[in-house]
Design an enzyme around this catalytic site. Structure first.
Site, PDB file in Angstrom:
ATOM      1  N   GLU A  38       0.877  -1.160   0.000  1.00  0.00           N
ATOM      2  CA  GLU A  38       0.000   0.000   0.000  1.00  0.00           C
ATOM      3  C   GLU A  38       0.924   1.222   0.000  1.00  0.00           C
ATOM      4  OE1 GLU A  38      -2.310   0.580   3.523  1.00  0.00           O
ATOM      5  OE2 GLU A  38      -3.542   2.152   2.608  1.00  0.00           O
ATOM      6  N   ARG A 263       4.980 -13.604   8.677  1.00  0.00           N
ATOM      7  CA  ARG A 263       5.852 -12.471   8.426  1.00  0.00           C
ATOM      8  C   ARG A 263       7.122 -12.646   9.248  1.00  0.00           C
ATOM      9  NH1 ARG A 263       1.963  -8.024   9.826  1.00  0.00           N
ATOM     10  NH2 ARG A 263       3.224  -7.084   8.211  1.00  0.00           N
ATOM     11  N   LYS A 273       4.519   0.676  11.570  1.00  0.00           N
ATOM     12  CA  LYS A 273       4.597   1.969  10.889  1.00  0.00           C
ATOM     13  C   LYS A 273       4.415   3.119  11.883  1.00  0.00           C
ATOM     14  CE  LYS A 273       2.656   1.563   6.951  1.00  0.00           C
ATOM     15  NZ  LYS A 273       1.487   1.367   6.073  1.00  0.00           N
TER      16      LYS A 273
END
Length: 555
Positions: A38, A263, A273
């Site tokens: 994204e 992950r 983030k």
RNA sequence: AGACCCAUAGUGUAAUGGUAGCACUCCAGGUUUUGGUCCUGUCAGUCAAGGUUCGAGUCCUUGUGGGUCUGCCA
């Protein structure tokens, strides 16, 4: 494309699935993956893992990998991020198939898909408020309730949905929903929202749209449109898979297959983030590309070679369980690549002056020294040698222990590519600090033509005082003092910020080092690997510590 | 709480139902004009309990532990 990674390891579970698919003739043996970030932030080590997995797996089976920007939410996404993402992927060593794609490229097609579902009676416009929708959704243990708008006619739904597109309704007043099963134990199947109204400017489609598809009604469809055979994503999308498959089934489109893997987490690093942004906003670091940051931009500036990151991600493996890879593994991969590729140079980080009492005052010799013992093709160069030298303060001790192989009163040491020195005396200041060391050299002990028969157990690096240049050196350490800074309940990750993660010093370096270009990687002999910083100029050269050499010496 | 997923040395990852291997880390040695690199070696593992089987890390059951899901984020 990147160099081949080691091919010796056995297949991971995804590769086995693909291998079976190929054996069964699925999709005529074609393999096509994609990396779908994204565009609302910078890529980090976690993304690197996803990139490496997607590109390497496709490569392994002769397939292709698309880059697709998942830009379905105009409020957070920017073109600026797109450029950085592309740059980072290229830097990592990968090239996607054709031009980069955007979910927004498919907005019209997605709209048509939605119409199709409405016509089949499988989607409806819901006027409920966000609160009502949340309320009616129920919880994992309590079944949801059907929306009062669920049984609208196809005609009304069609008209309303078109009205949504035609700016007839304000934000949040209506959504398009898939007619799933409000009593499903899987929350994602409880009439998943397909479209929401957002009167916002999109970085690519501008003001063309005021309705935007949700992830679940964009991602899988984009995969399908692009002919993605294996859609590899992280484990938190596992619960979305039934919905992913449901849409493909009802839409009757190309059946991409979603496969989830865990992950990658790395000790002493965080990838949130929000938490990374706080480090930047509150000036714990200099920016998103601060060499301590786990971002690709940060690691690039730190001097970590892309090949090391590729090998690290590849060797970490692919599986489904939660993991934390030790940062030592990344450090190993970094040293491994740098050892083979960097020139060795002389730099004294913490200088101590040595005077060679029996060496002529104005004599200068040029000592031949090999640039990289691991790679003969890198040649050699000449180092100026004179009566006064800087050596590392750590390499002299007034009263050294027996296992100390460096300099001390009465001891011998070999100057790398130079002579053997015999320490005769030293001078201290008022506080007892050593300020100068006096040595004699053995004239017939010159490196390469040593006939002295003198023994020296240790070898140290040095630079000629008269020829040395000053350089700013930024000594970096781990960003946090704890391996999992954000995994402690009741403790904020910032409590573990490593105050010593940056120390700036002035080093004495060999003269040629003021000429090096930003980005250049070097080994400071016996100290570590360094990278010329983007701030570096001829007048003020700046080096970043990438990673120290391993140091197995202890008292 | 319900659904789904996961569990192998300190860490990560392998093992058609048939000798539990590899890498990193740690430790010990060898080579070395970098106490680097390289080489050799040591230590160390199948979450628990049942079951199926000649044989289970692998299959089944239960338990335990961990993860994901209750955004009009992705």
């Amino acid at each position: 494309m990147s160099e081949e990674l080691k091919d010796s390891r056995s297949l991971n579970f995804i590769e086995k699935i693909i291998s079976d698919d190929i054996a069964n003739g699925k999709h005529a043996g074609k393999v096509h993956t994609r990396f779908p970030p994204e565009p609302n932030g910078y890529l980090h080590i976690g993304h690197a893992k996803a990139i490496v997995v997607n590109f390497e797996i496709a490569k392994k089976f002769g397939g292709k990998t698309n880059l697709r920007l998942d830009d379905t939410n105009p409020t957070t996404e920017e073109t600026h991020y797109v450029e950085n993402i592309k740059k980072d992927i290229n830097w990592l060593g990968y090239e996607w198939e054709g031009e980069e794609r955007y979910a927004s490229d498919y907005f019209e097609q997605l709209y048509e898909y939605a119409i199709g579902l409405i016509k089949k009676g499988m989607a409806y416009v819901d006027d409920s408020t966000p609160e009502e929708i949340a309320e009616m959704r129920g919880t994992p243990t309590v079944p949801g309730k059907n929306s009062p708008y669920r049984e609208r006619s196809v005609e009304e739904n069609l008209r309303l949905f078109e009205g949504m597109r035609n700016e007839e309704f304000p934000d949040g007043s209506k959504v398009l929903r898939a007619k799933g099963d409000m009593s499903s134990p899987n929350m994602h199947m409880r009439d998943s929202i397909m479209y929401r109204i957002k009167h916002e400017h999109h970085h690519r489609t501008g003001d063309d749209w005021c309705i935007y598809p949700m992830y679940d009604f964009a991602h899988g469809q984009s995969d399908s449109i692009e002919g993605i055979t294996h859609s590899l994503c992280s484990i938190e999308f596992e619960n979305h898979r039934p919905l992913y498959d449901w849409y493909i089934d009802k839409l009757e489109i190309f059946p991409s297959r979603q496969i989830e893997f865990a992950r990658m987490n790395v000790s002493y690093m965080i990838t949130s983030k929000r938490k990374l942004k706080k480090l930047v906003d509150e000036k714990y670091v200099s920016g998103w590309d601060d060499p301590r940051m786990p971002t690709l931009a940060g690691m690039r500036r730190r001097g970590i070679p892309p090949k090391a990151i590729r090998e690290f991600c590849d060797e970490a493996g692919v599986a489904k369980r939660t993991n934390v890879i030790e940062i030592e593994k990344l450090e190993y991969n970094t040293r491994q690549v740098l050892n083979k590729t960097t020139a060795r140079v002389m730099a004294v980080l913490n200088p101590l002056k040595v005077v060679i009492t029996n060496y002529p005052e104005d004599k200068v010799e040029y000592m031949e020294t090999v640039n990289n013992p691991e790679d003969e093709s890198m040649g050699s160069r000449k180092l100026p040698f004179s009566r006064e030298l800087y050596i590392e303060r750590d390499d002299f001790m007034i009263d050294p222990p027996k296992k100390f192989f460096r300099l001390g009163p009465g001891r011998n040491v070999r100057l790398k590519s130079g002579y053997i020195l015999h320490c005769e005396d030293f001078k201290t200041d008022d506080s007892g600090e050593v300020v100068e060391v006096y040595c004699a050299y053995y004239p017939d002990s010159k490196s390469g033509e040593d006939t002295s028969g003198v023994k020296a157990k240790g070898v140290i690096h040095w630079v000629s005082v008269a020829h040395a240049k000053d350089a700013e050196v930024r000594m970096y350490d781990r960003l946090f003092t704890d391996p999992t800074p954000d995994a402690h309940e009741g403790k904020d990750y910032l409590e573990f910020f490593n105050e010593k993660s940056l120390e700036v010093i002035t080093a004495k370096v060999e003269p040629a080092l003021v000429e090096v270009e930003p980005g250049r990687r070097l080994q400071f002999m016996r100290k570590g690997y360094f990278c010329v910083d983007t701030d570096s100029t001829k007048e003020n050269p700046v080096f970043n510590l990438t990673i120290s050499l391993r140091d197995s010496w202890k008292k």
